[in-house]
Design a protein around this motif. Sequence first.
Motif, PDB file in Angstrom:
ATOM      1  N   GLY A  77      12.390   0.637 -45.612  1.00  0.00           N
ATOM      2  CA  GLY A  77      12.619   2.054 -45.333  1.00  0.00           C
ATOM      3  C   GLY A  77      11.590   2.656 -44.414  1.00  0.00           C
ATOM      4  O   GLY A  77      11.541   3.880 -44.240  1.00  0.00           O
ATOM      5  N   GLY A  78      10.747   1.822 -43.801  1.00  0.00           N
ATOM      6  CA  GLY A  78       9.676   2.321 -42.951  1.00  0.00           C
ATOM      7  C   GLY A  78      10.123   2.892 -41.626  1.00  0.00           C
ATOM      8  O   GLY A  78       9.346   3.510 -40.913  1.00  0.00           O
ATOM      9  N   GLY A  79      11.390   2.699 -41.256  1.00  0.00           N
ATOM     10  CA  GLY A  79      11.900   3.281 -40.027  1.00  0.00           C
ATOM     11  C   GLY A  79      12.159   2.254 -38.943  1.00  0.00           C
ATOM     12  O   GLY A  79      11.934   1.050 -39.104  1.00  0.00           O
ATOM     13  N   ASP A  80      12.638   2.741 -37.814  1.00  0.00           N
ATOM     14  CA  ASP A  80      12.971   1.901 -36.670  1.00  0.00           C
ATOM     15  C   ASP A  80      11.686   1.536 -35.921  1.00  0.00           C
ATOM     16  O   ASP A  80      11.011   2.424 -35.399  1.00  0.00           O
ATOM     17  CB  ASP A  80      13.928   2.674 -35.759  1.00  0.00           C
ATOM     18  N   PRO A  81      11.320   0.257 -35.853  1.00  0.00           N
ATOM     19  CA  PRO A  81      10.081  -0.125 -35.149  1.00  0.00           C
ATOM     20  C   PRO A  81      10.071   0.319 -33.696  1.00  0.00           C
ATOM     21  O   PRO A  81       9.003   0.584 -33.134  1.00  0.00           O
ATOM     22  CB  PRO A  81      10.053  -1.649 -35.266  1.00  0.00           C
ATOM     23  N   ALA A  82      11.252   0.420 -33.082  1.00  0.00           N
ATOM     24  CA  ALA A  82      11.337   0.848 -31.684  1.00  0.00           C
ATOM     25  C   ALA A  82      11.335   2.363 -31.533  1.00  0.00           C
ATOM     26  O   ALA A  82      11.203   2.872 -30.418  1.00  0.00           O
ATOM     27  CB  ALA A  82      12.603   0.271 -31.051  1.00  0.00           C
ATOM     28  N   ASP A  83      11.509   3.089 -32.645  1.00  0.00           N
ATOM     29  CA  ASP A  83      11.565   4.558 -32.632  1.00  0.00           C
ATOM     30  C   ASP A  83      12.573   5.051 -31.587  1.00  0.00           C
ATOM     31  O   ASP A  83      12.268   5.894 -30.743  1.00  0.00           O
ATOM     32  CB  ASP A  83      10.192   5.159 -32.375  1.00  0.00           C
ATOM     33  N   SER A  84      13.794   4.497 -31.663  1.00  0.00           N
ATOM     34  CA  SER A  84      14.841   4.870 -30.716  1.00  0.00           C
ATOM     35  C   SER A  84      15.291   6.313 -30.937  1.00  0.00           C
ATOM     36  O   SER A  84      15.081   6.898 -32.003  1.00  0.00           O
ATOM     37  CB  SER A  84      16.033   3.932 -30.873  1.00  0.00           C
ATOM     38  N   ASP A  85      15.931   6.864 -29.929  1.00  0.00           N
ATOM     39  CA  ASP A  85      16.418   8.237 -30.009  1.00  0.00           C
ATOM     40  C   ASP A  85      17.655   8.342 -30.894  1.00  0.00           C
ATOM     41  O   ASP A  85      18.456   7.404 -30.999  1.00  0.00           O
ATOM     42  CB  ASP A  85      16.789   8.755 -28.616  1.00  0.00           C
ATOM     43  N   VAL A  86      17.801   9.517 -31.514  1.00  0.00           N
ATOM     44  CA  VAL A  86      19.059   9.919 -32.126  1.00  0.00           C
ATOM     45  C   VAL A  86      19.576  11.114 -31.335  1.00  0.00           C
ATOM     46  O   VAL A  86      18.825  11.794 -30.626  1.00  0.00           O
ATOM     47  CB  VAL A  86      18.894  10.287 -33.616  1.00  0.00           C
ATOM     48  N   VAL A  87      20.875  11.362 -31.437  1.00  0.00           N
ATOM     49  CA  VAL A  87      21.520  12.459 -30.711  1.00  0.00           C
ATOM     50  C   VAL A  87      21.679  13.645 -31.655  1.00  0.00           C
ATOM     51  O   VAL A  87      22.193  13.501 -32.765  1.00  0.00           O
ATOM     52  CB  VAL A  87      22.894  12.024 -30.164  1.00  0.00           C
ATOM     53  N   LEU A  88      21.232  14.819 -31.225  1.00  0.00           N
ATOM     54  CA  LEU A  88      21.358  16.044 -32.016  1.00  0.00           C
ATOM     55  C   LEU A  88      22.438  16.928 -31.404  1.00  0.00           C
ATOM     56  O   LEU A  88      22.355  17.310 -30.230  1.00  0.00           O
ATOM     57  CB  LEU A  88      20.025  16.785 -32.077  1.00  0.00           C
TER      58      LEU A  88
END
Length: 467
Positions: A86-97
Amino acid sequence: MSKKKRNSLKEAIADRRGAATLEEARAWVLERGIEELECVVPDQAGVARGKIMPAAKFFASPTMNMPSSIFHQTIAGGYADDDAIGGGDPADSDVVLEPDFSTLSVVPWASDPTGQIIHDAFHRDGRPVEVAPRQLLKRVVDLYSHKGWTPVIAPEIEFYLVKPNTDPDYPLEPPIGRSGRPETGRQSYSISAVNEFDELFEDIYDFSEAQGLEIDTLIHEEGAAQMEINLRHGHPLALADQVFMFKRTIREAALKHDIYATFMAKPIANEPGSAMHIHQSVTDAETGRNIFSDEQGKPSAEFFSFLAGTQKYLPAVMCVMAPYVNSYRRLTRQSSAPINVQWGYDNRTTGIRVPPSSPAARRVENRVPSSDANPYLAIAASLACGYLGMVEGLAPSEPIEGSAHGLDYDLPRGLLEAVAAFEDCTPLSDVFGRSFINTYGAIKRAEFETFMRVISPWEREYLLLNV
């Protein structure tokens, strides 16, 4: 107030808030001369994250990108370990808002004409972001919709007014009101104690009206300068949005008067904690009838199963209802807060209260959540408990008569215990999704580790020279 006046007030409030389409939103903004828009999304703590941009730029491209890490951030600004589940996406990719135009409103405390709009988070392929709190509440509401049900909720939010405090090593103190004296003693439901801060509350009402937010009642609670605002009942998503916006509104109004407003669960030692009570009912989606009452006006089987589900699953969602180490300082024996999952008719000592009402207004009040909880997550969790009770056909215990404070603890006593219960509950995993549960658990553990690096006055007082 007459029905005609009530309808006029609702129409006036509706005119101040929301649009159905991009073009309606553009016209709404132009009509009010709005120059900037605050594009916000609630994170796991209920904090507004987002971007501020010129209105013209927003309407040229109303969707925006932000890093997925905004949904993995702790309240201290850190993150769970990337290697943790659950630590998150290692690449820290974008999400769309994407904007929800129905939430469009002004920012009445801004110095320049400014609007605000709440967004929903999606993956680039169009799927809702599973760990986004607003999407999670939508997911739970959809479960009800698939059964032909519509949940209805009404939150009550408690908070404290305190003197400005820039050094966290010093305790919080009640502010000075118009009399020139700080409040002392217990002032439950005192009108004069509220009048001490009349100008502040006038600003809260004005800011709320400007945003199209409806306050049902304002009261003084038990603690020194502790207040409560109740909101009118409605759709869970709409009410979660209102609580999200009310917290910003109350803080901004207080700052205008050189006062802090805090929603900490236990901000001041030896004072009561602050709760976010959630009143809940369920209606038939086609007829609008409250399914908590049968044809004869008696409590229905669904009502009792909703109660039973709340009793069974509240301990497992405790880390959502009480999300911080401080939250558990509120839940102590012989305080005004509950310590168990007992229920009773008009009994404020139980965790689950059934207020007196007509059959059409029959409802269940969850008194466990603290005011520091994310409203989207707390409402989703509370509704999930009742939903599971109804689909499982559960039966509740007998109602409690008299005080429940002397009974055993049913709820977790600390954050890590609560997180473990959340992660181990398979039915809740089916409702929330394993991705959210893993992410939320990782964030809470990271926050606990941050807390453990702080040495408290209690430790210095009793351990310094005694051990």
